[in-house]
Write a protein that holds these residues in place. Structure first.
Motif, PDB file in Angstrom:
ATOM      1  N   ALA A 233       6.392  27.194  60.626  1.00 29.91           N
ATOM      2  CA  ALA A 233       7.441  27.473  61.616  1.00 29.91           C
ATOM      3  C   ALA A 233       8.740  26.769  61.234  1.00 29.91           C
ATOM      4  CB  ALA A 233       6.991  27.032  63.004  1.00 29.91           C
ATOM      5  N   ALA A 234       8.641  25.555  60.723  1.00 32.51           N
ATOM      6  CA  ALA A 234       9.844  24.800  60.360  1.00 32.51           C
ATOM      7  C   ALA A 234      10.618  25.465  59.225  1.00 32.51           C
ATOM      8  CB  ALA A 234       9.473  23.371  59.970  1.00 32.51           C
ATOM      9  N   VAL A 235       9.915  25.941  58.213  1.00 30.15           N
ATOM     10  CA  VAL A 235      10.630  26.476  57.044  1.00 30.15           C
ATOM     11  C   VAL A 235      10.870  27.972  57.091  1.00 30.15           C
ATOM     12  CG1 VAL A 235       9.931  24.581  55.519  1.00 30.15           C
ATOM     13  CG2 VAL A 235       8.578  26.663  55.578  1.00 30.15           C
ATOM     14  N   THR A 236      10.061  28.716  57.870  1.00 32.75           N
ATOM     15  CA  THR A 236      10.240  30.175  57.898  1.00 32.75           C
ATOM     16  C   THR A 236      10.620  30.703  59.273  1.00 32.75           C
ATOM     17  OG1 THR A 236       7.958  30.766  58.489  1.00 32.75           O
ATOM     18  CG2 THR A 236       8.421  30.414  56.137  1.00 32.75           C
ATOM     19  N   GLY A 237      10.384  29.911  60.309  1.00 32.66           N
ATOM     20  CA  GLY A 237      10.605  30.392  61.665  1.00 32.66           C
ATOM     21  C   GLY A 237       9.395  31.094  62.248  1.00 32.66           C
ATOM     22  N   ASP A 238       8.313  31.194  61.471  1.00 37.25           N
ATOM     23  CA  ASP A 238       7.098  31.875  61.906  1.00 37.25           C
ATOM     24  C   ASP A 238       5.899  30.997  61.571  1.00 37.25           C
ATOM     25  OD1 ASP A 238       4.910  33.517  62.377  1.00 37.25           O
ATOM     26  OD2 ASP A 238       5.551  35.111  61.012  1.00 37.25           O
TER      27      ASP A 238
ATOM     28  N   ARG B  65       2.919  31.638  61.578  1.00 32.71           N
ATOM     29  CA  ARG B  65       1.818  32.354  60.924  1.00 32.71           C
ATOM     30  C   ARG B  65       2.241  32.956  59.584  1.00 32.71           C
ATOM     31  NH1 ARG B  65      -0.228  36.130  65.665  1.00 32.71           N
ATOM     32  NH2 ARG B  65       1.965  36.631  65.539  1.00 32.71           N
ATOM     33  N   ALA B  66       3.330  32.462  59.025  1.00 30.58           N
ATOM     34  CA  ALA B  66       3.835  32.985  57.747  1.00 30.58           C
ATOM     35  C   ALA B  66       2.795  32.791  56.643  1.00 30.58           C
ATOM     36  CB  ALA B  66       5.126  32.263  57.368  1.00 30.58           C
ATOM     37  N   GLY B  67       2.818  33.696  55.684  1.00 34.54           N
ATOM     38  CA  GLY B  67       1.911  33.605  54.546  1.00 34.54           C
ATOM     39  C   GLY B  67       2.460  32.683  53.467  1.00 34.54           C
ATOM     40  N   LYS B  68       1.609  32.377  52.497  1.00 37.19           N
ATOM     41  CA  LYS B  68       2.002  31.480  51.408  1.00 37.19           C
ATOM     42  C   LYS B  68       3.214  32.006  50.642  1.00 37.19           C
ATOM     43  CE  LYS B  68      -1.979  28.670  50.540  1.00 37.19           C
ATOM     44  NZ  LYS B  68      -1.401  27.405  50.993  1.00 37.19           N
ATOM     45  N   GLN B  69       3.269  33.300  50.421  1.00 34.17           N
ATOM     46  CA  GLN B  69       4.391  33.887  49.699  1.00 34.17           C
ATOM     47  C   GLN B  69       5.703  33.661  50.452  1.00 34.17           C
ATOM     48  OE1 GLN B  69       4.394  35.322  46.638  1.00 34.17           O
ATOM     49  NE2 GLN B  69       6.602  35.626  46.754  1.00 34.17           N
ATOM     50  N   GLN B  70       5.678  33.862  51.759  1.00 34.91           N
ATOM     51  CA  GLN B  70       6.873  33.681  52.574  1.00 34.91           C
ATOM     52  C   GLN B  70       7.306  32.212  52.567  1.00 34.91           C
ATOM     53  OE1 GLN B  70       6.451  35.218  56.546  1.00 34.91           O
ATOM     54  NE2 GLN B  70       8.591  34.880  57.054  1.00 34.91           N
ATOM     55  N   VAL B  71       6.349  31.290  52.677  1.00 33.75           N
ATOM     56  CA  VAL B  71       6.673  29.859  52.630  1.00 33.75           C
ATOM     57  C   VAL B  71       7.282  29.519  51.280  1.00 33.75           C
ATOM     58  CG1 VAL B  71       5.706  27.517  52.631  1.00 33.75           C
ATOM     59  CG2 VAL B  71       4.943  29.186  54.345  1.00 33.75           C
ATOM     60  N   GLY B  72       6.658  29.978  50.211  1.00 31.89           N
ATOM     61  CA  GLY B  72       7.175  29.714  48.862  1.00 31.89           C
ATOM     62  C   GLY B  72       8.567  30.273  48.646  1.00 31.89           C
ATOM     63  N   THR B  73       8.802  31.464  49.158  1.00 32.68           N
ATOM     64  CA  THR B  73      10.126  32.087  49.034  1.00 32.68           C
ATOM     65  C   THR B  73      11.183  31.267  49.761  1.00 32.68           C
ATOM     66  OG1 THR B  73       9.168  34.288  48.796  1.00 32.68           O
ATOM     67  CG2 THR B  73      11.454  34.178  49.544  1.00 32.68           C
ATOM     68  N   MET B  74      10.866  30.812  50.972  1.00 31.09           N
ATOM     69  CA  MET B  74      11.833  30.015  51.733  1.00 31.09           C
ATOM     70  C   MET B  74      12.075  28.657  51.087  1.00 31.09           C
ATOM     71  SD  MET B  74      13.317  31.694  53.987  1.00 31.09           S
ATOM     72  CE  MET B  74      14.186  30.337  54.723  1.00 31.09           C
ATOM     73  N   VAL B  75      11.032  28.018  50.572  1.00 33.41           N
ATOM     74  CA  VAL B  75      11.202  26.734  49.874  1.00 33.41           C
ATOM     75  C   VAL B  75      12.122  26.931  48.678  1.00 33.41           C
ATOM     76  CG1 VAL B  75       9.998  25.039  48.419  1.00 33.41           C
ATOM     77  CG2 VAL B  75       9.067  25.650  50.660  1.00 33.41           C
ATOM     78  N   THR B  76      11.919  28.001  47.935  1.00 33.59           N
ATOM     79  CA  THR B  76      12.753  28.310  46.775  1.00 33.59           C
ATOM     80  C   THR B  76      14.208  28.472  47.196  1.00 33.59           C
ATOM     81  OG1 THR B  76      10.870  29.404  45.735  1.00 33.59           O
ATOM     82  CG2 THR B  76      13.055  29.917  44.851  1.00 33.59           C
ATOM     83  N   ARG B  77      14.417  29.220  48.257  1.00 36.54           N
ATOM     84  CA  ARG B  77      15.766  29.472  48.756  1.00 36.54           C
ATOM     85  C   ARG B  77      16.411  28.186  49.293  1.00 36.54           C
ATOM     86  NH1 ARG B  77      15.525  34.038  52.678  1.00 36.54           N
ATOM     87  NH2 ARG B  77      15.201  35.173  50.760  1.00 36.54           N
ATOM     88  N   LEU B  78      15.684  27.446  50.108  1.00 32.37           N
ATOM     89  CA  LEU B  78      16.234  26.231  50.720  1.00 32.37           C
ATOM     90  C   LEU B  78      16.623  25.181  49.685  1.00 32.37           C
ATOM     91  CD1 LEU B  78      13.764  25.903  53.726  1.00 32.37           C
ATOM     92  CD2 LEU B  78      16.207  26.470  53.851  1.00 32.37           C
ATOM     93  N   LEU B  79      15.844  25.106  48.607  1.00 28.38           N
ATOM     94  CA  LEU B  79      16.118  24.114  47.571  1.00 28.38           C
ATOM     95  C   LEU B  79      17.019  24.657  46.459  1.00 28.38           C
ATOM     96  CD1 LEU B  79      12.592  22.453  47.336  1.00 28.38           C
ATOM     97  CD2 LEU B  79      14.673  21.471  48.327  1.00 28.38           C
ATOM     98  N   GLY B  80      17.378  25.936  46.538  1.00 27.18           N
ATOM     99  CA  GLY B  80      18.249  26.537  45.524  1.00 27.18           C
ATOM    100  C   GLY B  80      17.606  26.587  44.148  1.00 27.18           C
ATOM    101  N   LEU B  81      16.312  26.853  44.112  1.00 29.67           N
ATOM    102  CA  LEU B  81      15.576  26.891  42.841  1.00 29.67           C
ATOM    103  C   LEU B  81      15.666  28.273  42.207  1.00 29.67           C
ATOM    104  CD1 LEU B  81      12.350  25.020  44.036  1.00 29.67           C
ATOM    105  CD2 LEU B  81      14.403  24.045  42.954  1.00 29.67           C
ATOM    106  N   ASP B  82      15.548  28.323  40.904  1.00 33.97           N
ATOM    107  CA  ASP B  82      15.561  29.593  40.188  1.00 33.97           C
ATOM    108  C   ASP B  82      14.244  30.346  40.331  1.00 33.97           C
ATOM    109  OD1 ASP B  82      18.153  29.169  39.295  1.00 33.97           O
ATOM    110  OD2 ASP B  82      17.467  28.137  37.479  1.00 33.97           O
ATOM    111  N   GLU B  83      13.166  29.591  40.495  1.00 34.15           N
ATOM    112  CA  GLU B  83      11.862  30.239  40.665  1.00 34.15           C
ATOM    113  C   GLU B  83      11.011  29.440  41.638  1.00 34.15           C
ATOM    114  OE1 GLU B  83       9.334  28.707  36.864  1.00 34.15           O
ATOM    115  OE2 GLU B  83      10.859  30.235  36.474  1.00 34.15           O
TER     116      GLU B  83
END
Length: 184
Positions: free
Chosen positions: A110-115, A117-135
């Protein structure tokens, strides 16, 4: 504030360090996954994980450790391994006087995606975006550890601690644990 996030596991333990900056910005400091071999004896495996945790604590000197709260699963051996690793992490932090905060998986999601019940892919995508990572950090344990650290950083260190449950889910968990001890 510098936070070490830990996604505890006996085979793979995600370790992610972030710095909380002004305006809810987050900067990656380090991320890794401590590994142990399933065929090794549990004490050896815990020692391997403990060494990796100690290295992260010594190298990066976080002000807080955020740890995923152990939750019941159908696989008892998995729960035991996660609980044992969580204990290793808590002891290492306590030795240094570093506060430990516990988060349920749904709180982190909920903290990183707003949901919650988010899946691992969604969490990983948001972590990537929040940290400005290339992958996306891989494996998922690395991204999960960073998500746990981010959740704590955004709470400004005011999260539930290892000794005090504060959310409804955590209060129910603590009550269930007390009831089980009374029955057993």
């Amino acid at each position: 504030m510098r936070v070490l996030g830990v996604d505890p596991g006996l085979t793979r333990c995600g370790l992610g360090v972030v710095d909380a900056l002004a305006a809810r910005r987050i900067a990656l400091v380090d991320v890794s996954v401590a590994r142990s071999h399933p065929d090794d004896a549990v004490p050896r495996r815990l020692h391997q994980i403990a060494e990796a945790v100690e290295t992260m604590l010594e190298t990066h000197r976080p002000e807080a450790v955020a740890l995923e709260r152990v939750f019941a699963q159908h696989n008892v051996s998995t729960v035991m391994g996660v609980a044992q690793v969580s204990g290793v992490v808590m002891v290492a932090a306590e030795r240094r006087g570093i506060p430990v905060a516990l988060y349920t998986p749904s709180e982190v999601k909920a903290a990183v995606t707003g949901d919650g019940r988010a899946g691992k892919q969604q969490v990983g995508t948001m972590v990537t975006r929040l940290l400005g990572l290339d992958e996306m950090p891989r494996p998922a344990d690395a991204a999960d550890a960073l998500a746990i650290a981010i959740a704590h950083a955004w709470r400004g260190g005011s999260a539930p601690t290892a000794s005090k449950a504060t959310t409804d889910a955590q209060r129910r968990w603590a009550e269930a644990e007390r009831a089980a001890r009374r029955r057993g």
